[in-house]
Structures are given as C-alpha cells and as structure tokens.
Design a protein around this motif. Structure first.
Motif, mmCIF file in Angstrom:
data_model
loop_
_atom_site.group_PDB
_atom_site.id
_atom_site.type_symbol
_atom_site.label_atom_id
_atom_site.label_comp_id
_atom_site.label_asym_id
_atom_site.label_seq_id
_atom_site.Cartn_x
_atom_site.Cartn_y
_atom_site.Cartn_z
ATOM 1 N N ILE A 22 19.743 -11.270 39.697
ATOM 2 C CA ILE A 22 19.773 -10.351 40.829
ATOM 3 C C ILE A 22 19.629 -11.139 42.117
ATOM 4 N N ASP A 23 20.581 -10.946 43.035
ATOM 5 C CA ASP A 23 20.523 -11.668 44.305
ATOM 6 C C ASP A 23 19.645 -10.909 45.302
ATOM 7 N N GLU A 24 19.491 -11.482 46.485
ATOM 8 C CA GLU A 24 18.587 -10.897 47.478
ATOM 9 C C GLU A 24 19.041 -9.514 47.920
ATOM 10 N N ALA A 25 20.353 -9.332 48.141
ATOM 11 C CA ALA A 25 20.850 -8.040 48.608
ATOM 12 C C ALA A 25 20.544 -6.939 47.598
ATOM 13 N N GLU A 29 17.987 -3.614 47.814
ATOM 14 C CA GLU A 29 18.482 -2.281 47.483
ATOM 15 C C GLU A 29 17.573 -1.616 46.439
ATOM 16 N N ILE A 30 17.120 -2.393 45.461
ATOM 17 C CA ILE A 30 16.219 -1.865 44.439
ATOM 18 C C ILE A 30 14.907 -1.397 45.069
ATOM 19 N N VAL A 31 14.368 -2.197 45.997
ATOM 20 C CA VAL A 31 13.114 -1.822 46.656
ATOM 21 C C VAL A 31 13.290 -0.548 47.472
ATOM 22 N N ARG A 32 14.415 -0.430 48.172
ATOM 23 C CA ARG A 32 14.651 0.780 48.973
ATOM 24 C C ARG A 32 14.754 2.010 48.072
ATOM 25 N N GLU A 33 15.459 1.891 46.957
ATOM 26 C CA GLU A 33 15.568 3.016 46.020
ATOM 27 C C GLU A 33 14.196 3.379 45.459
ATOM 28 N N TRP A 34 13.394 2.358 45.172
ATOM 29 C CA TRP A 34 12.048 2.592 44.649
ATOM 30 C C TRP A 34 11.168 3.288 45.678
ATOM 31 N N ALA A 53 12.482 -11.977 52.377
ATOM 32 C CA ALA A 53 12.560 -11.982 50.919
ATOM 33 C C ALA A 53 12.559 -13.435 50.451
ATOM 34 N N VAL A 54 11.651 -13.760 49.544
ATOM 35 C CA VAL A 54 11.518 -15.119 49.046
ATOM 36 C C VAL A 54 11.513 -15.074 47.523
ATOM 37 N N MET A 146 3.508 -5.727 50.200
ATOM 38 C CA MET A 146 4.343 -6.666 49.464
ATOM 39 C C MET A 146 4.730 -6.048 48.130
ATOM 40 N N VAL A 147 5.949 -6.319 47.713
ATOM 41 C CA VAL A 147 6.422 -5.836 46.426
ATOM 42 C C VAL A 147 7.210 -6.958 45.765
ATOM 43 N N GLU A 148 7.115 -7.046 44.429
ATOM 44 C CA GLU A 148 7.843 -8.067 43.678
ATOM 45 C C GLU A 148 8.942 -7.403 42.850
ATOM 46 N N VAL A 149 10.114 -7.997 42.868
ATOM 47 C CA VAL A 149 11.242 -7.508 42.069
ATOM 48 C C VAL A 149 11.644 -8.604 41.091
ATOM 49 N N ASP A 150 11.623 -8.272 39.825
ATOM 50 C CA ASP A 150 12.022 -9.228 38.797
ATOM 51 C C ASP A 150 13.503 -9.546 38.967
ATOM 52 N N ALA A 151 13.809 -10.807 39.217
ATOM 53 C CA ALA A 151 15.187 -11.213 39.489
ATOM 54 C C ALA A 151 16.038 -11.295 38.229
#
Length: 226
Positions: A22-25, A29-34, A53-54, A146-151
């Motif tokens: 999963i790329d940054e974009a 998008e996943i965070v916004r939907e969440w 985003a890091v 802060m939120v983490e998204v599994d890439a």
C-alpha cells in the motif's frame, strides 16, 4: 554477544522485511474512510487536517511452530507498544524480503525468549522481521493524533481517536441560564418553595447529563478496546 557497527546486538537485527503493498496515497485514503466511518456526525470532514505520512518497519518475532500436528505462525512485537492490535498481530505465512538499504526500522528491544513461556507446540523456526506501517498524523481543532496503517494488509491501528468531542459545559451553562432566570423570576413571584424546586431540578438535570456523557464515552471506549 556480537554487535553490529551501529551498536545493535546481532540477535535483535531484522533478517528481512515484509514488502509493502500500500502506497502513501492509498494509506491516506484508508485513514479518511476510517475516520468517516467512526466519527460521523461528530467530526465534520472540514475539521480534520492531515499531516505527514512516514513509513516505518516495526520489528516482530515470527515463530513457526507445530501444534497438535498443525503448522502455525505466531507474531509477537519485538518492541514496546500499548496498541492491542499490534500486540496480537495476525498474518498469513508470507515470505520476507531482504531489508532495503533505505528502510527505517524501529530498534528491537525484546528478545525472542521473552515469549517462550506463552508459546505452545514444537518450535520449528523463528526470525525477526520488519512489518511496514504508515504513520499518519491528523489534527482536529488544536489536538494532534496519530494512526498507523499496515502497509501490507491495510489494517488501521489507532493510538487514540476522538470519537466524540467533549461537552462544553461553560457554553451549556450560559445557554441554560436564560430559561433558568425566567423560571426563577416566575417561581419567586409565586412561591420561594417553587424556586427551590426549579433549582433542584436544574441541578439534577445537569448532573444526569454529565453522567450520561461520561457513561456513553466509557461505553464507546470499551467497545473499541474489545
């Protein structure tokens, strides 16, 4: 104990990483939907501001075991974390890739032997690998979260999330003061005892409102933590 030139003990070096899918974009998008699914209508979209985003690789111990004739793979964090989702991370048995030269890997601080008492079955193999997560910050009013998204899987792990904005009791009291003054004047005109009754009912109403707000917030936190 052997150590790397960077000063990291050899047993705490990642032998590989899970390749990000999963790329940054897409992570944003996943965070916004969440956020939209969890907060509507409490936090409008125009009140949320996203920050940097890091991508970081989080070190995990991957244990391959045979338990009851079945091959199982268990993951445990090799670093300190309070996030229940990361403490109980689940993965399919995906092969790891070599560590990229530019990979930002959090330093491992927990040796594999720490988890031995809780593991079942016959040990087959173990390795320390890095799992990629996007760290994305967002701001609601003057507070930063802060939120983490599994890439690799797209799973979202939140540190703390403002499900509902706290009640502004000062504003509530100011709004309530207008009808209270009117009721008080009417009550005093007819009877002082009626004034005391109105005041008691008002205090009881404000107390119940605050308690219900606290109860609902605790109930929501309990559901999120379950």
């Amino acid at each position: 104990m052997a150590e790397t030139p960077e000063g990291i003990p050899a047993p705490l070096q990642c032998s590989g990483v899970i390749a990000p899918l999963i790329d940054e974009a897409r992570a944003r998008e996943i965070v916004r939907e969440w956020l939209e699914s969890d907060t509507k209508p409490f936090i409008p979209d125009d009140k949320i501001r996203f920050g940097k985003a890091v991508m970081l690789y989080y070190p995990f111990w991957k244990y391959s075991r045979e338990d009851g004739g079945t091959d199982v793979t268990i993951y445990r964090p090799a670093f300190g974390t309070l996030l229940s989702g990361l403490q109980n991370l689940q993965r399919f048995d995906i092969k790891s890739s070599p560590v990229p030269d530019d990979a930002n890997i959090l330093p491992a601080t927990i040796y594999s032997s720490v988890y031995y008492p809780d593991l079942h079955g016959i040990a087959r193999a173990e390795e320390l690998i890095g799992i990629p997560l996007w760290l994305i910050s967002y701001k609601v009013k003057n507070s930063i979260y802060m939120v983490e998204v599994d890439a690799e899987s797209g799973m979202v792990y939140e540190e703390w999330h403002p499900i509902k904005e706290p009640v502004n009791w000062r504003k509530t009291a100011m709004i309530a003061s207008i009808p209270v003054m009117i009721l008080s004047l009417i009550a005093v005109y007819f009877s002082p005892w009626l004034f005391l009754l109105v005041a008691a009912l008002l205090i009881f109403f404000l107390y119940q409102s605050e308690m219900l707000g606290v109860i609902n917030l605790k109930r929501k936190e309990g559901k999120d933590g379950a």
